[in-house]
Design a protein around this motif. Structure first.
Motif, PDB file in Angstrom:
ATOM      1  N   THR A 167      -9.866   6.754   1.573  1.00 41.51           N
ATOM      2  CA  THR A 167      -8.536   6.988   1.002  1.00 41.51           C
ATOM      3  C   THR A 167      -8.102   5.841   0.091  1.00 41.51           C
ATOM      4  O   THR A 167      -6.919   5.561  -0.055  1.00 41.51           O
ATOM      5  CB  THR A 167      -7.484   7.254   2.103  1.00 41.51           C
ATOM      6  N   GLY A 177      -1.727   5.275   8.931  1.00 39.25           N
ATOM      7  CA  GLY A 177      -2.321   5.969  10.074  1.00 39.25           C
ATOM      8  C   GLY A 177      -2.110   7.481  10.047  1.00 39.25           C
ATOM      9  O   GLY A 177      -2.652   8.210  10.880  1.00 39.25           O
ATOM     10  N   GLN A 217       0.847  -1.200   0.000  1.00 37.01           N
ATOM     11  CA  GLN A 217       0.000   0.000   0.000  1.00 37.01           C
ATOM     12  C   GLN A 217       0.880   1.247   0.000  1.00 37.01           C
ATOM     13  O   GLN A 217       2.099   1.143  -0.028  1.00 37.01           O
ATOM     14  CB  GLN A 217      -0.928  -0.039   1.214  1.00 37.01           C
ATOM     15  N   ILE A 254     -10.749  -2.471  -2.086  1.00 38.18           N
ATOM     16  CA  ILE A 254     -10.930  -3.892  -2.412  1.00 38.18           C
ATOM     17  C   ILE A 254     -11.853  -4.511  -1.372  1.00 38.18           C
ATOM     18  O   ILE A 254     -11.711  -4.228  -0.171  1.00 38.18           O
ATOM     19  CB  ILE A 254      -9.560  -4.611  -2.407  1.00 38.18           C
TER      20      ILE A 254
END
Ligand code: SAH
Length: 213
Positions: free
Chosen positions: A150, A89, A58, A207
């Protein structure tokens, strides 16, 4: 000037020059150091205005995009906010400075655990992080005053729209997963939803289901 002070000044300058002008957002981004959220070989690039790789394939978003999305969300101090896509985070930590409470979810347990450890270290006690498929929202905690997604969806997910309070705002990148997407601001009114297209962005895809780790 110390190296750190200069780095911070340049970081804030880059944000302003890309259109992040909201004072509260800039203050939050000055206060929350991006460094701890970027690990390993990319750590030294934490203060560049670039997205960077994190675990589980990611990315931590580009700081100016974090700033612009946060600004668009127009968070108020009494707000309960949901973020879908905890990642590192970092975005949740910025939101925690502006909102009453932040719920953040990611489909990768490993990312959620790492983010939780940083929240604890920084004493950000108004964030609750869960491992969950955020495309269903958080039915136990709804309604939300603000929702930030996001990861890119093909359409704003229905369950998230349903969990937005009347008068609430959601910011979500919408479009085909591997192409350039549009950042959309959705405002819920008494009678329906208003959609504003803000700018082109590029996010990893939303996803369904939980991740492997
Ligand atoms: N906001 C993050 C960056 C997010 S990257 C930060 O500040 O660092 C996008 C994240 O969305 C990834 O961590 C990915 O695992 C997560 N994601 C993708 N689909 C998801 C889903 N259905 N539910 C929850 N998280 C999801």
């Amino acid at each position: 000037m110390t190296e750190e002070a200069e780095r911070k000044m340049q970081f804030l300058y880059a944000l302003r020059s890309k259109g992040v002008t909201d004072k509260r957002v800039l203050e939050a981004m000055e206060k929350i150091d991006r460094g701890p959220f970027v690990r390993g070989i990319f750590a030294e690039r934490a203060y560049e205005d670039m997205p960077l790789p994190i675990a589980c394939g990611q990315t931590i978003s580009q700081p100016s995009v974090v700033g612009l999305m946060t600004q668009a969300l127009n968070v108020q101090t009494r707000d309960k906010v949901l973020e879908v896509g905890t990642g590192s985070g970092y975005q949740a930590a910025i939101l925690s400075q502006l909102a009453r409470r932040v719920y953040t979810v990611d489909r990768h347990r490993r990312l959620v655990n790492a983010a939780k450890a940083i929240f604890e270290e920084l004493n950000l006690t108004n964030i609750t992080a869960f491992t969950a498929d955020g495309s269903h929202g958080l039915p136990d905690q709804e309604p939300f005053d603000r929702i930030m997604v996001t990861a890119a969806a093909e359409d704003p997910p229905g369950p998230l729209l349903a969990q937005l309070r009347i008068g609430g705002i959601m910011v979500v990148p919408v479009g085909q997963s591997d192409a350039v997407q549009s950042l959309i601001k959705v405002t819920r009114s008494e009678t329906g939803f208003d959609y504003d297209e803000l700018r082109p962005v590029r996010f990893v895809p939303l996803i369904e289901g939980l991740g492997q780790d």
